[in-house]
Design an enzyme around this catalytic site. Structure first.
Site, PDB file in Angstrom:
ATOM      1  N   ARG A 113       0.857  -1.191   0.000  1.00 16.02           N
ATOM      2  CA  ARG A 113       0.000   0.000   0.000  1.00 16.02           C
ATOM      3  C   ARG A 113       0.891   1.238   0.000  1.00 16.02           C
ATOM      4  NH1 ARG A 113      -2.088   2.888   4.697  1.00 16.02           N
ATOM      5  NH2 ARG A 113      -1.407   1.107   5.946  1.00 16.02           N
ATOM      6  N   CYS A 115       0.835   4.831   0.393  1.00 21.00           N
ATOM      7  CA  CYS A 115      -0.077   5.789   1.014  1.00 21.00           C
ATOM      8  C   CYS A 115       0.489   7.176   0.734  1.00 21.00           C
ATOM      9  CB  CYS A 115      -0.104   5.467   2.507  1.00 21.00           C
ATOM     10  SG  CYS A 115      -1.200   6.456   3.476  1.00 21.00           S
TER      11      CYS A 115
END
Ligand code: ZN
Length: 133
Positions: A113, A115
């Site tokens: 992920r 971010c």
């Protein structure tokens, strides 16, 4: 790599962009302009325009920031031990601008992920195969 003085960056970027890209700040969760954007296109660096993330790798992680399971090879990584946490910072290799962090809890195929702060990105929509501002 692009080299500019702090003053040059301060002149070019908005105060919020400067705080994130140059001072490694973070925008408030849920505040980002690109959080729920699902148009086709490319997310480039807000500071230097380098292409960083494709909309194809964007997904809804629920973390409060735009999330991508994959980045272009222009996104660099380095350890970030600030705030008493062990995290991996992601940054633009061209201008050294701070983008956000990468975490090992994303979806397949990468399981990652990315971010990213909306303020560190500039979206270029793809319409009929042509990228527009
Ligand atoms: Zn950049």
């Amino acid at each position: 790599m692009m080299k500019k003085t702090d003053q040059e960056w301060a002149d070019e970027l908005t105060p919020d962009q400067y705080r994130i890209l140059r001072m490694k700040g973070t925008e408030a969760p849920g505040s980002g302009a690109y959080l729920d954007l699902s148009e086709d296109g490319m997310y480039s660096c807000a500071a230097c325009g380098t292409d960083l993330f494709s909309s194809e790798a964007k997904y809804h992680s629920g973390c409060g920031w735009p999330s991508f399971y994959e980045s272009s090879d222009r996104v660099g990584r380095r350890d970030d031990d600030s705030l008493g946490m062990k995290r991996i910072e992601i940054y633009c290799k061209h201008c050294d601008g701070h983008l956000g962090h990468v975490f090992p809890d994303g979806p397949q195929p990468t399981g990652e992920r990315h971010c990213v702060n909306s303020l560190a990105l500039k979206f270029k929509a793809k319409k009929g195969g042509v990228e527009t501002e």
